[in-house]
Design a protein around this motif. Sequence first.
Motif, PDB file in Angstrom:
ATOM      1  N   PRO A 114       0.836  -1.205   0.000  1.00 42.91           N
ATOM      2  CA  PRO A 114       0.000   0.000   0.000  1.00 42.91           C
ATOM      3  C   PRO A 114       0.871   1.256   0.000  1.00 42.91           C
ATOM      4  O   PRO A 114       1.917   1.311   0.656  1.00 42.91           O
ATOM      5  CB  PRO A 114      -0.801  -0.127   1.295  1.00 42.91           C
ATOM      6  N   LEU A 115       0.434   2.253  -0.752  1.00 42.86           N
ATOM      7  CA  LEU A 115       1.178   3.508  -0.862  1.00 42.86           C
ATOM      8  C   LEU A 115       0.208   4.675  -0.804  1.00 42.86           C
ATOM      9  O   LEU A 115      -0.747   4.731  -1.588  1.00 42.86           O
ATOM     10  CB  LEU A 115       1.964   3.555  -2.181  1.00 42.86           C
ATOM     11  N   ARG A 116       0.451   5.593   0.126  1.00 40.21           N
ATOM     12  CA  ARG A 116      -0.317   6.845   0.162  1.00 40.21           C
ATOM     13  C   ARG A 116       0.534   7.924  -0.488  1.00 40.21           C
ATOM     14  O   ARG A 116       1.640   8.227  -0.056  1.00 40.21           O
ATOM     15  CB  ARG A 116      -0.661   7.237   1.593  1.00 40.21           C
ATOM     16  N   PHE A 117       0.002   8.485  -1.560  1.00 35.84           N
ATOM     17  CA  PHE A 117       0.682   9.529  -2.330  1.00 35.84           C
ATOM     18  C   PHE A 117      -0.101  10.824  -2.130  1.00 35.84           C
ATOM     19  O   PHE A 117      -1.278  10.898  -2.480  1.00 35.84           O
ATOM     20  CB  PHE A 117       0.725   9.135  -3.806  1.00 35.84           C
ATOM     21  N   PHE A 118       0.533  11.828  -1.557  1.00 32.80           N
ATOM     22  CA  PHE A 118      -0.199  13.053  -1.234  1.00 32.80           C
ATOM     23  C   PHE A 118       0.675  14.272  -1.488  1.00 32.80           C
ATOM     24  O   PHE A 118       1.892  14.161  -1.685  1.00 32.80           O
ATOM     25  CB  PHE A 118      -0.675  13.021   0.225  1.00 32.80           C
ATOM     26  N   ASN A 156      -4.659  20.770  -1.592  1.00 33.16           N
ATOM     27  CA  ASN A 156      -4.152  19.470  -1.151  1.00 33.16           C
ATOM     28  C   ASN A 156      -4.911  18.301  -1.780  1.00 33.16           C
ATOM     29  O   ASN A 156      -6.100  18.417  -2.098  1.00 33.16           O
ATOM     30  CB  ASN A 156      -4.242  19.360   0.372  1.00 33.16           C
ATOM     31  N   PHE A 157      -4.234  17.184  -1.905  1.00 33.47           N
ATOM     32  CA  PHE A 157      -4.834  15.946  -2.403  1.00 33.47           C
ATOM     33  C   PHE A 157      -4.167  14.767  -1.718  1.00 33.47           C
ATOM     34  O   PHE A 157      -3.048  14.875  -1.190  1.00 33.47           O
ATOM     35  CB  PHE A 157      -4.654  15.816  -3.922  1.00 33.47           C
ATOM     36  N   SER A 158      -4.823  13.615  -1.733  1.00 34.56           N
ATOM     37  CA  SER A 158      -4.253  12.390  -1.187  1.00 34.56           C
ATOM     38  C   SER A 158      -4.835  11.208  -1.954  1.00 34.56           C
ATOM     39  O   SER A 158      -6.054  11.084  -2.078  1.00 34.56           O
ATOM     40  CB  SER A 158      -4.565  12.247   0.305  1.00 34.56           C
ATOM     41  N   ILE A 159      -3.962  10.348  -2.458  1.00 40.66           N
ATOM     42  CA  ILE A 159      -4.369   9.186  -3.248  1.00 40.66           C
ATOM     43  C   ILE A 159      -3.772   7.935  -2.621  1.00 40.66           C
ATOM     44  O   ILE A 159      -2.551   7.862  -2.405  1.00 40.66           O
ATOM     45  CB  ILE A 159      -3.893   9.313  -4.707  1.00 40.66           C
ATOM     46  N   THR A 160      -4.605   6.965  -2.328  1.00 46.11           N
ATOM     47  CA  THR A 160      -4.135   5.680  -1.820  1.00 46.11           C
ATOM     48  C   THR A 160      -4.075   4.687  -2.971  1.00 46.11           C
ATOM     49  O   THR A 160      -5.039   4.516  -3.715  1.00 46.11           O
ATOM     50  CB  THR A 160      -5.060   5.155  -0.715  1.00 46.11           C
ATOM     51  N   THR A 161      -2.936   4.033  -3.110  1.00 45.54           N
ATOM     52  CA  THR A 161      -2.710   3.120  -4.225  1.00 45.54           C
ATOM     53  C   THR A 161      -1.789   1.998  -3.760  1.00 45.54           C
ATOM     54  O   THR A 161      -1.735   1.684  -2.563  1.00 45.54           O
ATOM     55  CB  THR A 161      -2.135   3.891  -5.436  1.00 45.54           C
ATOM     56  N   ILE A 162      -1.077   1.384  -4.673  1.00 39.07           N
ATOM     57  CA  ILE A 162      -0.051   0.395  -4.333  1.00 39.07           C
ATOM     58  C   ILE A 162       1.252   0.794  -5.013  1.00 39.07           C
ATOM     59  O   ILE A 162       1.251   1.519  -6.011  1.00 39.07           O
ATOM     60  CB  ILE A 162      -0.457  -1.042  -4.751  1.00 39.07           C
ATOM     61  N   HIS A 163       2.346   0.346  -4.427  1.00 37.08           N
ATOM     62  CA  HIS A 163       3.660   0.603  -5.019  1.00 37.08           C
ATOM     63  C   HIS A 163       3.757  -0.224  -6.306  1.00 37.08           C
ATOM     64  O   HIS A 163       3.631  -1.448  -6.268  1.00 37.08           O
ATOM     65  CB  HIS A 163       4.742   0.179  -4.042  1.00 37.08           C
ATOM     66  N   ILE A 167      12.390  11.736  -8.481  1.00 37.02           N
ATOM     67  CA  ILE A 167      12.630  10.517  -7.711  1.00 37.02           C
ATOM     68  C   ILE A 167      12.078  10.672  -6.297  1.00 37.02           C
ATOM     69  O   ILE A 167      12.415  11.626  -5.582  1.00 37.02           O
ATOM     70  CB  ILE A 167      14.120  10.171  -7.688  1.00 37.02           C
ATOM     71  N   LEU A 168      11.214   9.740  -5.914  1.00 35.81           N
ATOM     72  CA  LEU A 168      10.563   9.750  -4.612  1.00 35.81           C
ATOM     73  C   LEU A 168      11.334   8.893  -3.611  1.00 35.81           C
ATOM     74  O   LEU A 168      12.001   7.934  -3.994  1.00 35.81           O
ATOM     75  CB  LEU A 168       9.146   9.197  -4.726  1.00 35.81           C
ATOM     76  N   ALA A 169      11.175   9.226  -2.325  1.00 34.46           N
ATOM     77  CA  ALA A 169      11.767   8.424  -1.253  1.00 34.46           C
ATOM     78  C   ALA A 169      10.685   8.165  -0.206  1.00 34.46           C
ATOM     79  O   ALA A 169      10.598   8.855   0.809  1.00 34.46           O
ATOM     80  CB  ALA A 169      12.961   9.146  -0.635  1.00 34.46           C
ATOM     81  N   PRO A 170       9.824   7.170  -0.439  1.00 35.46           N
ATOM     82  CA  PRO A 170       8.735   6.890   0.503  1.00 35.46           C
ATOM     83  C   PRO A 170       9.268   6.472   1.876  1.00 35.46           C
ATOM     84  O   PRO A 170      10.374   5.939   2.008  1.00 35.46           O
ATOM     85  CB  PRO A 170       7.979   5.728  -0.154  1.00 35.46           C
ATOM     86  N   GLN A 178       4.287   5.895   2.554  1.00 32.62           N
ATOM     87  CA  GLN A 178       3.685   7.168   2.189  1.00 32.62           C
ATOM     88  C   GLN A 178       4.767   8.089   1.637  1.00 32.62           C
ATOM     89  O   GLN A 178       5.940   7.967   1.984  1.00 32.62           O
ATOM     90  CB  GLN A 178       3.002   7.818   3.397  1.00 32.62           C
ATOM     91  N   VAL A 179       4.356   8.974   0.771  1.00 27.70           N
ATOM     92  CA  VAL A 179       5.310   9.922   0.208  1.00 27.70           C
ATOM     93  C   VAL A 179       4.568  11.173  -0.242  1.00 27.70           C
ATOM     94  O   VAL A 179       3.452  11.106  -0.760  1.00 27.70           O
ATOM     95  CB  VAL A 179       6.095   9.294  -0.971  1.00 27.70           C
ATOM     96  N   ARG A 180       5.189  12.307  -0.003  1.00 23.38           N
ATOM     97  CA  ARG A 180       4.614  13.590  -0.421  1.00 23.38           C
ATOM     98  C   ARG A 180       5.355  14.119  -1.644  1.00 23.38           C
ATOM     99  O   ARG A 180       6.587  14.032  -1.723  1.00 23.38           O
ATOM    100  CB  ARG A 180       4.696  14.624   0.706  1.00 23.38           C
ATOM    101  N   TYR A 181       4.567  14.656  -2.571  1.00 18.36           N
ATOM    102  CA  TYR A 181       5.156  15.332  -3.727  1.00 18.36           C
ATOM    103  C   TYR A 181       4.230  16.476  -4.111  1.00 18.36           C
ATOM    104  O   TYR A 181       3.047  16.275  -4.373  1.00 18.36           O
ATOM    105  CB  TYR A 181       5.322  14.373  -4.910  1.00 18.36           C
ATOM    106  N   ASP A 182       4.773  17.690  -4.120  1.00 23.38           N
ATOM    107  CA  ASP A 182       3.994  18.876  -4.472  1.00 23.38           C
ATOM    108  C   ASP A 182       4.200  19.223  -5.934  1.00 23.38           C
ATOM    109  O   ASP A 182       5.319  19.079  -6.468  1.00 23.38           O
ATOM    110  CB  ASP A 182       4.396  20.066  -3.612  1.00 23.38           C
ATOM    111  N   PHE A 183       3.137  19.691  -6.574  1.00 26.51           N
ATOM    112  CA  PHE A 183       3.191  20.095  -7.977  1.00 26.51           C
ATOM    113  C   PHE A 183       3.083  21.611  -8.071  1.00 26.51           C
ATOM    114  O   PHE A 183       2.213  22.214  -7.441  1.00 26.51           O
ATOM    115  CB  PHE A 183       2.065  19.429  -8.759  1.00 26.51           C
TER     116      PHE A 183
END
Length: 281
Positions: free
Chosen positions: A131-135, A185-192, A258-261, A271-276
């Motif tokens: 499971p991965l939370r991307f927000f 803000n946003f938050s998406i739950t997905t899988i790695h 490149i993300l570093a969860p 979980q990992v945060r990335y702002d656009f």
Amino acid sequence: MTDVVSPTAATSGASATERFQERAKAAATTGAARVNAIASDALAALHEVVRKHQVTYDEYNAFKAWLIRVGEDGEWPLFLDVFLEHEVEKVANATRQGTVGSIEGPYYVEGAPELGSEGTLPMRDGEAGRPLRFFGQVRAVTGEPLAGSVVDFWQADDDGLYSQFAPGIPEWNLRGRATTDAEGNFSITTIHPAPYQIPTDGATGALIAAAGWHAWRPAHLHIKVSSPGYQLITTQLYFDGGEHVADDIATAVKDDLILAPTPTDDGSGEQVRYDFVLDPA
């Protein structure tokens, strides 16, 4: 891993070609002078390759046969998106001040389900993968948050397969659109996702094998972010230390993407945060 039937190059390519043709109907036309300039330079570059490598008739005929096979397999979207799009993307985003872009690839589909500002992507019961939370937050280059921005998100599953391009996967699996809240803000739950090989049983795979290349893409997330009055950004996000981050077949990885969860507090996933950051239109 799930029990799935891998798509053939022909079935996956046919789907990608059909999607591309639907979207290309609205593409702007290009004037004769620019077509002449681009086509002439492209042909001149090929002529130079022939001269430089003293291409024989046997090699020329093999090339013609390969071009025909690319079309028969429906692999032009795959081949061009893997080997050419990264340079087009660099040109398109050369003056962007906000978030760094990357290639779209051949597997985008419009009209994914709405998630609200916080939601879980459509997925199968027991979907394989951590499971991965991307927000994160969407904001302008000037700093203000952009409420009502759309974060259009899609990815491969733990087998490296995309819904609508591989058999046996629900239509909108791991595809969705989040809309940012009043603070952007946003938050998406997905899988790695997993690294995957592009289809290798068709014409593109034949070229890769003949050249002695590998066919792997690193694990990645696809995102398009849009907001009224701002430039759309299309990008991909990768994972620190992931396989093939350093040698992506599509040459699409950039350091800023490149993300570093980190583990979630309850240890149930990552979980990992990335702002656009969007540039004005």
